[in-house]
Motif scaffolding. Structure first.
Motif, PDB file in Angstrom:
ATOM      1  N   ALA A 144      -8.978   4.107  25.246  1.00  0.00           N
ATOM      2  CA  ALA A 144      -8.078   5.616  24.724  1.00  0.00           C
ATOM      3  C   ALA A 144      -7.395   5.768  25.441  1.00  0.00           C
ATOM      4  O   ALA A 144      -5.830   6.611  24.841  1.00  0.00           O
ATOM      5  N   MET A 145      -7.718   5.415  26.307  1.00  0.00           N
ATOM      6  CA  MET A 145      -6.014   5.571  27.692  1.00  0.00           C
ATOM      7  C   MET A 145      -4.584   4.880  27.455  1.00  0.00           C
ATOM      8  O   MET A 145      -4.279   5.597  27.976  1.00  0.00           O
ATOM      9  N   LEU A 146      -5.261   4.155  27.166  1.00  0.00           N
ATOM     10  CA  LEU A 146      -4.100   2.575  27.509  1.00  0.00           C
ATOM     11  C   LEU A 146      -3.131   3.194  26.873  1.00  0.00           C
ATOM     12  O   LEU A 146      -1.939   2.648  27.820  1.00  0.00           O
ATOM     13  N   PRO A 147      -3.163   3.466  25.722  1.00  0.00           N
ATOM     14  CA  PRO A 147      -1.900   3.071  24.922  1.00  0.00           C
ATOM     15  C   PRO A 147      -0.742   5.252  25.721  1.00  0.00           C
ATOM     16  O   PRO A 147       0.708   4.384  26.018  1.00  0.00           O
ATOM     17  N   TYR A 148      -1.684   5.549  26.216  1.00  0.00           N
ATOM     18  CA  TYR A 148      -0.659   6.432  26.702  1.00  0.00           C
ATOM     19  C   TYR A 148      -0.143   5.992  28.155  1.00  0.00           C
ATOM     20  O   TYR A 148       1.229   6.358  28.237  1.00  0.00           O
ATOM     21  N   TRP A 149      -0.971   5.237  28.777  1.00  0.00           N
ATOM     22  CA  TRP A 149      -0.709   5.076  30.034  1.00  0.00           C
ATOM     23  C   TRP A 149       0.828   4.079  29.514  1.00  0.00           C
ATOM     24  O   TRP A 149       1.804   3.941  30.668  1.00  0.00           O
ATOM     25  N   THR A 150       0.331   2.888  28.501  1.00  0.00           N
ATOM     26  CA  THR A 150       1.856   2.311  28.365  1.00  0.00           C
ATOM     27  C   THR A 150       3.136   2.916  28.467  1.00  0.00           C
ATOM     28  O   THR A 150       4.020   2.188  28.557  1.00  0.00           O
ATOM     29  N   MET A 151       3.100   3.807  27.282  1.00  0.00           N
ATOM     30  CA  MET A 151       4.064   5.098  27.200  1.00  0.00           C
ATOM     31  C   MET A 151       5.095   5.096  28.424  1.00  0.00           C
ATOM     32  O   MET A 151       5.840   5.401  28.495  1.00  0.00           O
TER      33      MET A 151
END
Length: 512
Positions: A18-25
């Motif tokens: 759930a958090m990975l897309p934000y960390w990538t951004m």
């Protein structure tokens, strides 16, 4: 802890996913123009019917202004204007460790700053409190000979693959964790990456007493898994290359959480999430503005009543160029040439929108990010500064709590009592910029009325960074005394002998 499923150890939890897309951004934003442009359609969608070559050129030249990173660095630096350290009553062993907390030469101030910055960006960062490997049952002398010691290691959010907690007798315990521990190994003149995952676990033990089920967890254990290529098979397999018990009674991990955490999970609302999304919008607005500017900023050549040149034939425009238009057609109509220049209204509108949007980003980031036309009122600035002050103060207190939890575990490794864990001094006293001059004026008035001492005035000036951090109070007092003494001596030297007081004449007589 045997793996009873076919799931590999590098499998990630639902919280991680759930958090990975934000960390990538965030990684892309902090990477700047290079990473943002490389992401292409993730942040700069391709227009309908836009040619691939035109799109690639638009992406390659897309402007980038690092507003998010500017605001982030300003906020992240506030707790570290003063050195982070242990209090004077801390155990000597802990003071020594704090000078090189990660066994890589970094003082706890440097280590904590990295944890704090990563936590603000990603909403969470992890501290792994490890210990030098020693033989089981090793004596104190053996430990000293091996220079055995605890050490701290940062585990970034993207490397912490899964963490699970449970509540036992009102205490929250980490009962399982997996994090990526891959390494690079030199092979001849090249290198290879060895994929590894460290697994930490505590066995769940349930007992029934008087019809009531009680839960406890066993001694922590660890396994180090390595991914190995198998000849003749397309997929690699994972194997345990090291395992054992952890000699303390907890899994030595401490989270530093910044933001609103979902109950019972590690899915967290990052504190600067809205600002990050605004940075993406600003990037898109800048790209649109540049595209419109390219399309409207240059005049277009218009030929009227003139036959078009043959294919491949060029028309020269610019200085030292002249056009001759003979009568065209049977009616002898004369040709014409002119430049048609767009009004540029769209570009002006986009520029104004972008300026206003950057002002909103500045307010969201609690820091002036770029020059703009117009200004905020003093009240608005004070309110915005106060919000930033309270937010960073809350994050700094969360950091203090995480560091002190890490020292509790460090005490376990050293055989010290948990009561020996030190108080970590983290700066949470941030001056509010817009109010500094006004407040200092009031403080000086209080001093002049005798309500506070000169020392207190100096303390308040130091707190607001009016006086630099290198100020030495004792040295300054010496200088003040020297200046007063020199002034008195100069005044006495300027007086005629007859004007000296009786006391001064007696002093001179005694001296003679």
């Amino acid at each position: 802890m045997a793996d009873t499923t076919s799931t590999p150890p590098n499998n990630t939890s639902s919280d991680y996913d759930a958090m990975l897309p934000y960390w990538t951004m965030i990684d892309d934003i902090m990477g700047g123009a290079k990473t943002m442009r490389a992401a292409k359609e993730r942040y700069l969608p391709r227009f309908e019917k836009e040619d691939r070559e035109e799109y690639e050129e638009r992406v390659k030249t897309a402007p980038w202004t690092p507003l998010y990173s500017d605001a982030f660095r300003n906020l992240a630096s506030k707790p570290f204007n003063k050195e982070l350290a242990l209090d004077e009553k801390a155990h000597d062993d802990l003071k020594t460790l704090s000078e090189n907390i990660d066994a890589a030469g970094n003082h706890i101030h440097v280590f904590a700053r990295k944890v704090f910055e990563a936590g603000i960006n990603n909403a969470i960062d992890w501290i792994w409190i490890g210990h030098t490997d020693v033989p089981e049952g090793a004596s104190v002398a053996t430990r000293k000979a091996l220079k055995a010691r605890p050490y701290w290691t940062r585990i970034p959010a993207k490397r912490m693959l899964a963490v699970y907690e449970d509540v036992v007798e009102g205490e929250v315990l980490i009962v399982h964790a997996r994090f990526d521990e891959s390494i690079k190994r030199r092979v001849g003149f090249g290198e290879e990456t060895i994929e590894r995952v460290r697994v930490l676990d505590r066995e769940r033990i349930e007992t029934v007493e008087n019809g009531v089920t009680k839960v406890r967890y066993g001694q922590p254990t660890y396994q180090l898994w390595e991914r190995k290529e198998v000849k003749g098979r397309r997929s690699a397999s994972w194997a345990v290359i090291e395992e054992g018990r952890i000699s303390i009674d907890v899994i030595p991990l401490v989270p530093f959480v910044v933001g609103d955490r979902e109950d019972g999970s590690f899915e967290i609302r990052p504190p600067l999430r809205d600002l990050a999304y605004m940075q993406i919008t600003e990037f898109q607005m800048e790209s649109d503005r540049k595209r419109v500017q390219t399309m409207t900023a240059f005049p277009v050549s218009v030929f009227r009543g003139v036959e078009a040149p043959d294919d491949g034939e060029k028309v020269t425009l610019g200085p030292r160029a002249a056009f001759f238009f003979p009568p065209a057609g049977e009616g002898g109509q004369l040709g014409d040439f002119k430049f048609a220049e767009p009004s540029g209204a769209a570009g002006t509108m986009l520029r104004e929108d972008l300026t206003e949007f950057r002002r909103e980003m500045r307010e969201a980031g609690m820091q002036p990010l770029t020059k703009f036309s117009g200004s905020l009122t003093a009240t608005e600035v004070m309110v915005n500064d106060a919000k930033a002050h309270s937010a960073v103060e809350m994050w700094a207190l969360a950091l203090k709590d995480a560091l002190e939890q890490a020292f509790v575990i460090t005490c376990k490794w050293l055989g010290l009592s948990e009561k020996d864990h030190p108080n970590v001094k983290v700066n949470t006293d941030f001056a509010i910029g817009a109010q500094t001059a006004e407040e200092m004026g009031l403080i000086i008035q209080m001093y002049e009325k005798g309500l506070i001492s000169a020392d207190q005035v100096i303390d308040e000036a130091l707190r607001r960074n009016i006086i630099g951090p290198d100020y030495d109070r004792d040295e300054d007092l010496k200088r003040i005394i020297e200046q007063i003494t020199e002034a008195v001596e100069d005044q006495q030297a300027a007086m005629p002998p007859g004007d000296q007081s009786d006391d001064e004449e007696e002093d001179q007589t005694d001296a003679a």
